[in-house]
Design a protein around this motif. Structure first.
Motif, PDB file in Angstrom:
ATOM      1  N   LEU A   1      12.338  50.089  -5.004  1.00 26.63           N
ATOM      2  CA  LEU A   1      11.050  48.935  -5.638  1.00 26.63           C
ATOM      3  C   LEU A   1       9.823  49.617  -4.936  1.00 26.63           C
ATOM      4  CD1 LEU A   1      11.898  45.420  -5.625  1.00 26.63           C
ATOM      5  CD2 LEU A   1       9.976  45.909  -5.153  1.00 26.63           C
ATOM      6  N   THR A   2       8.543  49.789  -6.449  1.00 20.66           N
ATOM      7  CA  THR A   2       7.601  49.874  -6.077  1.00 20.66           C
ATOM      8  C   THR A   2       6.752  49.279  -6.808  1.00 20.66           C
ATOM      9  OG1 THR A   2       8.315  52.530  -5.662  1.00 20.66           O
ATOM     10  CG2 THR A   2       5.487  52.047  -6.322  1.00 20.66           C
ATOM     11  N   LEU A   3       5.760  48.642  -6.138  1.00 27.51           N
ATOM     12  CA  LEU A   3       5.356  47.339  -6.708  1.00 27.51           C
ATOM     13  C   LEU A   3       4.384  47.946  -7.095  1.00 27.51           C
ATOM     14  CD1 LEU A   3       4.877  44.059  -7.599  1.00 27.51           C
ATOM     15  CD2 LEU A   3       3.730  43.872  -5.252  1.00 27.51           C
ATOM     16  N   THR A   4       2.962  47.829  -8.189  1.00 26.61           N
ATOM     17  CA  THR A   4       1.827  48.647  -8.401  1.00 26.61           C
ATOM     18  C   THR A   4       0.590  47.998  -8.046  1.00 26.61           C
ATOM     19  OG1 THR A   4       2.712  49.207 -10.793  1.00 26.61           O
ATOM     20  CG2 THR A   4       3.280  51.059  -9.523  1.00 26.61           C
ATOM     21  N   SER A   5      -0.042  48.872  -8.410  1.00 19.59           N
ATOM     22  CA  SER A   5      -1.648  48.160  -8.760  1.00 19.59           C
ATOM     23  C   SER A   5      -2.279  47.403  -9.927  1.00 19.59           C
ATOM     24  CB  SER A   5      -3.089  48.432  -8.010  1.00 19.59           C
ATOM     25  OG  SER A   5      -3.156  49.850  -8.704  1.00 19.59           O
ATOM     26  N   THR A   6      -1.628  48.309 -10.773  1.00 22.37           N
ATOM     27  CA  THR A   6      -2.144  48.392 -12.766  1.00 22.37           C
ATOM     28  C   THR A   6      -0.937  46.415 -12.739  1.00 22.37           C
ATOM     29  OG1 THR A   6      -1.700  50.389 -12.617  1.00 22.37           O
ATOM     30  CG2 THR A   6      -1.297  48.407 -14.582  1.00 22.37           C
ATOM     31  N   ALA A   7       0.358  46.652 -12.007  1.00 16.16           N
ATOM     32  CA  ALA A   7       1.643  45.355 -12.273  1.00 16.16           C
ATOM     33  C   ALA A   7       0.561  44.339 -11.515  1.00 16.16           C
ATOM     34  CB  ALA A   7       2.678  45.938 -11.945  1.00 16.16           C
ATOM     35  N   VAL A   8       0.370  44.128 -10.464  1.00 12.58           N
ATOM     36  CA  VAL A   8      -0.268  43.032  -9.766  1.00 12.58           C
ATOM     37  C   VAL A   8      -1.409  42.989 -10.110  1.00 12.58           C
ATOM     38  CG1 VAL A   8      -1.597  42.517  -7.228  1.00 12.58           C
ATOM     39  CG2 VAL A   8       0.393  44.221  -7.961  1.00 12.58           C
ATOM     40  N   TRP A   9      -2.541  43.240 -10.668  1.00 12.80           N
ATOM     41  CA  TRP A   9      -3.878  42.945 -11.783  1.00 12.80           C
ATOM     42  C   TRP A   9      -3.407  42.181 -12.916  1.00 12.80           C
ATOM     43  CZ3 TRP A   9      -7.618  41.425  -8.655  1.00 12.80           C
ATOM     44  CH2 TRP A   9      -7.844  42.304  -7.715  1.00 12.80           C
ATOM     45  N   MET A  10      -2.537  42.765 -13.777  1.00 13.17           N
ATOM     46  CA  MET A  10      -2.157  42.598 -15.003  1.00 13.17           C
ATOM     47  C   MET A  10      -1.563  41.236 -14.580  1.00 13.17           C
ATOM     48  SD  MET A  10      -2.264  43.750 -17.962  1.00 13.17           S
ATOM     49  CE  MET A  10      -2.290  45.253 -17.758  1.00 13.17           C
ATOM     50  N   TRP A  11      -0.920  41.287 -13.802  1.00 14.22           N
ATOM     51  CA  TRP A  11      -0.218  39.604 -13.923  1.00 14.22           C
ATOM     52  C   TRP A  11      -1.062  38.616 -13.094  1.00 14.22           C
ATOM     53  CZ3 TRP A  11       1.424  37.176  -9.146  1.00 14.22           C
ATOM     54  CH2 TRP A  11       1.356  36.592  -9.030  1.00 14.22           C
ATOM     55  N   GLY A  12      -1.803  39.229 -11.804  1.00 12.63           N
ATOM     56  CA  GLY A  12      -2.328  37.551 -11.698  1.00 12.63           C
ATOM     57  C   GLY A  12      -3.574  37.508 -12.012  1.00 12.63           C
ATOM     58  N   GLY A  13      -4.317  38.111 -12.800  1.00 16.46           N
ATOM     59  CA  GLY A  13      -5.082  38.033 -14.424  1.00 16.46           C
ATOM     60  C   GLY A  13      -4.716  37.141 -15.005  1.00 16.46           C
ATOM     61  N   PHE A  14      -3.576  37.579 -15.798  1.00 16.51           N
ATOM     62  CA  PHE A  14      -3.438  36.679 -16.908  1.00 16.51           C
ATOM     63  C   PHE A  14      -2.988  35.202 -16.045  1.00 16.51           C
ATOM     64  CE2 PHE A  14      -2.634  40.465 -19.302  1.00 16.51           C
ATOM     65  CZ  PHE A  14      -3.346  39.997 -20.608  1.00 16.51           C
ATOM     66  N   LEU A  15      -2.423  35.195 -14.894  1.00 13.88           N
ATOM     67  CA  LEU A  15      -2.160  33.961 -14.206  1.00 13.88           C
ATOM     68  C   LEU A  15      -3.045  32.986 -14.164  1.00 13.88           C
ATOM     69  CD1 LEU A  15       0.059  32.131 -12.856  1.00 13.88           C
ATOM     70  CD2 LEU A  15      -0.473  33.596 -10.513  1.00 13.88           C
TER      71      LEU A  15
END
Length: 574
Positions: free
Chosen positions: A314-328
């Motif tokens: 399981l690898t959480l990437t910085s791109t996914a975190v920013w994409m999800w957090g920004g739209f949140l």
């Protein structure tokens, strides 16, 4: 001889295995193929959602605008309202023309097919991304349906096209990251050019989605996947070089600044539009998916780098975190961004989907349903399908007999008496050469706009906020006053003469001016109604008993009742 015995033994084993396989197939109940289940479910879902989505209220002014563009060219003054010379920026002019052309060429059934194709496009994009993480077909189906439904705009609005354009841009960026070939960055200007002509109010999103590719996330358990060095500089340079294409549209800079002008106009303070408000904590449509994604984020953050039961890391990437957090952050500020919150959640799911698959498989293995429970569930599903089907049978029949889209709307969202009233009102107005109209509630104006009549206001509120001169009221302010004037409606046996009488009494008691500009005095309200440039006034549902209804009823010498039904009353200026 030993070899012959060995071969005979092998043949006997194969024969025994085949017999056991056949017996297992005969004894065990046949299960529905996941692929067949997906085809059946999606066919029904897309059709039902397509019927609902093709009569979204915005579709009516989209088609009426498109019809005008196909016949007369792109407008710069609003041809749909009774006030002449009102400036207009049709920020989605190409999309309007496309939908109107589809309606003109293929009829109402063509619109349904186009809606189903657009919904299917979103579904297939989501499915392809989910399939990269999830291997089990049933889990993949469930997750794809949930994520697709989170989009929120599964209809004929241009948001679906915006979503597909952004996905295309992100695909180009990902290919550039993998191959270092700059030709893939050509997706940025191409998609931005399409966006500024098909849905200009969202062009800024094509720059927003670049940020997660450029910024690191300051947490050691998160794998940094942002671009660095030369690739980052090249991406930024490509985005800057793409900006001039935004001016390639019929309105030039006005189309680019449309979204900012709309926000700065103050129109949204007067006319409350639910999608432009912060999401409400009591609205489960937003709260449950957002809460679920937050839990998923913290789970991924805690277990990033660990191996799942399937053997995947399981690898959480910085791109996914920013994409999800920004739209949140965006969706908390405005519900309008909720469809793209699905895009952020999709990125988060891409990193954590294997863990979700493990959890769903484990949960499913623990569930044991007896035949009685299965029967109850089957009956509930049958009732649900029959109920949804019954709701959609009449609209579907009207669609394929090419009846008016407004009729389909009332058949889908109202009862037969409402449809009967609508047809009678439309016929009355059609037979009169003076057919311009003012409607309450305001969204009814776009039904008449679609039918080819001029209306007092259509549902583009930011167009009406500008004032003609100092001290004058805008069309939107007048419409809000017309709709919201409720100050004295708690009185018993209310009548408009009583309001006038109370107003004279109030003038004697107090000379203080009215602080709230949305609520006029009775005298001001009377002057407002008389100045509205419309021959017809339509009052529907609850608005029949509102202040405008009182005024028109009491001034029967000036306004006659042309039609009265169970749900609508139509007045005409004498």
């Amino acid at each position: 001889m030993p070899k012959m015995k060995e071969m005979r033994h092998t043949v006997d084993e194969k024969s025994q295995n085949e017999k056991e396989h056949i017996m297992d197939c005969l004894e065990s109940p046949k299960r529905l193929s996941p692929f067949l289940a997906e085809i059946l479910f999606c066919t029904v879902w897309f059709i039902l959602q397509g019927i609902k989505g093709m009569v979204d209220t915005d579709v009516f002014y989209i088609i009426s605008t498109g019809n005008y563009i196909l016949s007369h060219g792109i407008p710069h003054t609003n041809p749909f309202v009774t006030t002449p010379g009102m400036p207009i920026v049709v920020q989605n002019w190409a999309y309007c023309a496309m939908i109107a052309w589809a309606r003109k060429s293929f009829g109402t059934a063509g619109l349904l097919i186009l809606t189903v194709i657009m919904i299917a496009g979103v579904y297939l994009v989501v499915r392809s991304l989910v399939a990269k993480t999830v291997t089990d077909p049933w889990v993949r189906l469930i997750c794809t349906v949930i994520l697709t439904n989170m989009f929120g705009y599964l209809n004929l609005r241009p948001e679906i096209l915006t979503f597909l354009l952004i996905i295309l841009e992100l695909y180009g960026i990902e290919k550039y990251r993998q191959t270092n070939k700059r030709v893939y960055l050509g997706m940025i200007p191409v998609t931005m050019l399409a966006e500024v002509n098909f849905h200009a109010s969202y062009w800024i999103m094509h720059l927003v989605v670049l940020l997660p590719c450029l910024v690191k996330f300051p947490y050691k358990r998160v794998t940094q996947t942002c671009m660095t060095g030369k690739m980052r500089r090249t991406l930024i340079f490509a985005a800057i070089l793409s900006m001039p294409v935004l001016l390639v549209n019929p309105y030039g800079l006005e189309n680019v600044t449309y979204v900012f002008d709309a926000v700065a106009s103050g129109a949204l303070k007067l006319m409350k539009i639910s999608e432009l408000l912060p999401f409400a904590l009591n609205d489960l449509t937003y709260v449950l998916p957002i809460l679920g994604s937050v839990l998923l984020f913290f789970y991924g953050l805690e277990h990033s780098g660990q191996r799942t039961e399937q053997g995947k890391i399981l690898t959480l990437t910085s791109t996914a975190v920013w994409m999800w957090g920004g739209f949140l952050i965006l969706v908390i500020s405005k519900a309008k961004w909720y469809p793209f919150f699905m895009l952020g959640t999709l990125y988060l799911f891409k990193d954590t989907g294997s863990a979700i698959e493990d959890a769903m498989k484990k949960l499913w293995s623990r569930i044991r349903l007896d035949w009685a429970t299965k029967l109850v569930l089957a009956i509930c599903m049958a009732v649900l399908v029959v109920g949804l089907g019954k709701e959609s049978v009449k609209p579907l029949r009207m669609i394929f007999t090419n009846q008016s889209l407004t009729d389909v709307y009332f058949a889908r969202y109202a009862d037969d008496t409402m449809l009967e009233d609508w047809r009678a009102v439309r016929q009355t107005v059609t037979e009169d050469p003076d057919s311009d109209i003012c409607c309450l509630p305001p969204e009814y104006n776009q039904f008449f706009e679609y039918e080819g009549f001029q209306v007092y206001i259509d549902m583009r509120p930011e167009l009406y906020i500008s004032k003609k001169g100092e001290g004058s009221r805008s069309i939107l302010e007048n419409m809000v006053s017309l709709y919201n004037m409720r100050r004295n409606l708690t009185d018993t046996n209310l009548s408009f003469p009583l309001l006038m009488q109370k107003e004279k009494k109030n003038e004697k008691e107090s000379q203080k001016p009215e602080k709230d500009g949305d609520f006029l005095s009775a005298k001001e309200y009377e002057a407002l109604v008389r100045d509205i440039p419309a021959h017809y006034f339509l009052l529907a549902n609850a608005d029949r008993g509102g202040i405008l209804g009182l005024f028109l009823e009491e001034h029967d010498g000036e306004y006659k009742k042309s039609y009265e039904g169970k749900n609508m009353i139509l007045y005409k200026r004498r």
